[in-house]
Design an enzyme around this catalytic site. Structure first.
Site, PDB file in Angstrom:
ATOM      1  CD  GLN A  81      10.219   0.184   0.200  1.00 59.10           C
ATOM      2  OE1 GLN A  81       9.092  -0.236  -0.052  1.00 59.10           O
ATOM      3  NE2 GLN A  81      11.215   0.148  -0.682  1.00 59.10           N
ATOM      4  CB  CYS A  85       9.068  -2.938  -2.258  1.00 61.49           C
ATOM      5  SG  CYS A  85       9.895  -3.566  -3.748  1.00 61.49           S
ATOM      6  CG  ASP A  92       6.070 -16.229  -6.173  1.00 54.49           C
ATOM      7  OD1 ASP A  92       5.223 -15.671  -5.454  1.00 54.49           O
ATOM      8  OD2 ASP A  92       5.820 -16.641  -7.322  1.00 54.49           O
ATOM      9  CD  GLU A 113       7.852  -6.151   7.335  1.00 54.20           C
ATOM     10  OE1 GLU A 113       6.631  -6.394   7.248  1.00 54.20           O
ATOM     11  OE2 GLU A 113       8.405  -5.687   8.362  1.00 54.20           O
ATOM     12  CG  ASP A 132       3.107 -17.903  -8.892  1.00 55.61           C
ATOM     13  OD1 ASP A 132       3.334 -17.003  -8.072  1.00 55.61           O
ATOM     14  OD2 ASP A 132       3.933 -18.772  -9.210  1.00 55.61           O
ATOM     15  CG  ASP A 181       9.626  -0.199 -10.705  1.00 59.66           C
ATOM     16  OD1 ASP A 181       8.579  -0.211 -10.019  1.00 59.66           O
ATOM     17  OD2 ASP A 181       9.952   0.780 -11.397  1.00 59.66           O
ATOM     18  CG  HIS A 182       7.049  -0.627  -5.425  1.00 59.55           C
ATOM     19  ND1 HIS A 182       7.997  -0.663  -4.428  1.00 59.55           N
ATOM     20  CD2 HIS A 182       5.935  -0.079  -4.870  1.00 59.55           C
ATOM     21  CE1 HIS A 182       7.480  -0.134  -3.319  1.00 59.55           C
ATOM     22  NE2 HIS A 182       6.235   0.216  -3.568  1.00 59.55           N
ATOM     23  CD  GLU A 231       8.158  -5.322  11.604  1.00 58.85           C
ATOM     24  OE1 GLU A 231       9.317  -4.948  11.369  1.00 58.85           O
ATOM     25  OE2 GLU A 231       7.328  -5.573  10.736  1.00 58.85           O
TER      26      GLU A 231
END
Length: 326
Positions: free
Chosen positions: A127, A133, A179, A158, A222, A269-270, A194
């Site tokens: 990334q 991420c 999500d 991405e 989920d 956080d990732h 890509e």
């Protein structure tokens, strides 16, 4: 002398690892590391980065001198403070306060799973210094779901998610949610490859509309949070997007083995990708997790996170899993 210093830089866990290094040794290691990673500094920045490198090296050496099921190593993040690392390399925005589409997992979990062996996982990506991420985690689970369904593994874009899914709530290099990415792909009628919409590690930029979608999903689910059994059932079906805390030194400098240290934290956080699970004779059960920091980080771009610890799990891996449906 040079061979010994290189061994120290690789952080071999030997008893003498806690012996303080001389200033000459630290300088040699820093210059060698900087050359290896193509680092170029201004005069003033050099001393700041050197000081940070020494602090990080001391953390790595102290860990490897102890008895653990995993090792650390000085990698390309060796000159970054924790705050710098967190700001540049993480980008998951926790959705704990948002409603979730939680479904009950009825699938019986397999004894072990590794979707890399079933041509459902693309090569490790990078990334860069962009908080995207979430986009890599989302493409990873979509790549897996589509490959399992069609028997055709495609690398998905991405950058398209970074540029185009802002209306759903994603913020490009400033963070987002898997999500939200799934929601955009459903609304858009698919996602490009890509190669047709390559990654730039910038954005959000202007959303490009010239590429053609090569993969579609029907929605997402989920997984029941704080339930590693439910997560195992989901991973039995295919790769699953998961969120973790990744701003601690045990993750920043992870190198090999089963990461079972609770100091990894649970403040998400990732975004990463759970592609399977297995058991290590020494470290016990673990999740096979694909990261997006390139193949030079960790175990060839992967981390083994301890499995079956209960609650949120190590690094919070069981907190907010989700996966696309096709």
């Amino acid at each position: 002398m040079k061979i010994a210093l290189i061994a120290l830089l690789g952080c071999v866990a030997i008893a003498s690892a806690l012996t303080p290094l001389s200033e000459e040794e630290n300088q040699f290691l820093f210059v060698s590391w900087a050359k290896e990673h193509g680092k170029v500094y201004t005069h003033d920045e050099f001393f700041h980065r050197y000081g940070t490198f020494k602090q990080n090296l001391a953390i790595v050496r102290a860990h490897n001198a102890g008895k653990h099921t995993f090792t650390l190593a000085m990698n390309k993040f060796g000159d970054m403070t924790r705050d710098e690392f967190k700001g540049k390399m993480n980008g998951y925005k926790s959705r704990a306060h948002l409603p979730r589409n939680i479904i009950k997992q009825n699938t019986t979990a397999a004894d072990s799973v590794d979707w890399r062996k079933n041509n459902a996982v693309t090569a490790v990506k990078d990334q860069g210094q962009c908080g995207s991420c979430w986009a890599f985690s989302a493409t990873g689970s979509m790549e897996g779901a589509v490959a399992i369904s069609t028997k055709n593994l495609l690398s998905l874009s991405e950058q398209q998610l970074v540029d185009c899914s802002t209306a759903q709530g994603n913020q490009g290099c400033n963070g987002g949610l898997m999500d939200y990415a799934f929601t955009w792909v459903v609304a858009n009628g698919g996602i490009c490859s890509e190669s047709s919409y390559p990654y730039t590690a910038t954005g959000p930029n202007t959303c490009q509309t010239t590429c053609s979608s090569v993969a579609k999903i029907s929605g997402f689910k989920d997984v029941n949070p704080m339930d590693e059994n439910a997560l195992a059932s989901a991973v039995t079906l295919g790769p699953v997007s998961v969120a973790i805390e990744a701003d601690q030194s045990v993750f920043q400098f992870y190198s090999s083995g089963v990461l079972n240290d609770a100091s990894c934290g649970t403040q998400l956080d990732h975004g990463v990708l759970a592609v399977g699970y297995d058991t290590d004779p020494s470290g016990g059960p673990y999740w096979i997790v694909k990261n997006s920091w390139g193949g030079s980080w960790g175990n060839q771009g992967y981390v083994w996170i301890a499995k079956g610890t209960g609650g949120a799990g190590i690094c919070g891996i069981a907190s907010e899993p989700s996966y696309p449906t096709v």
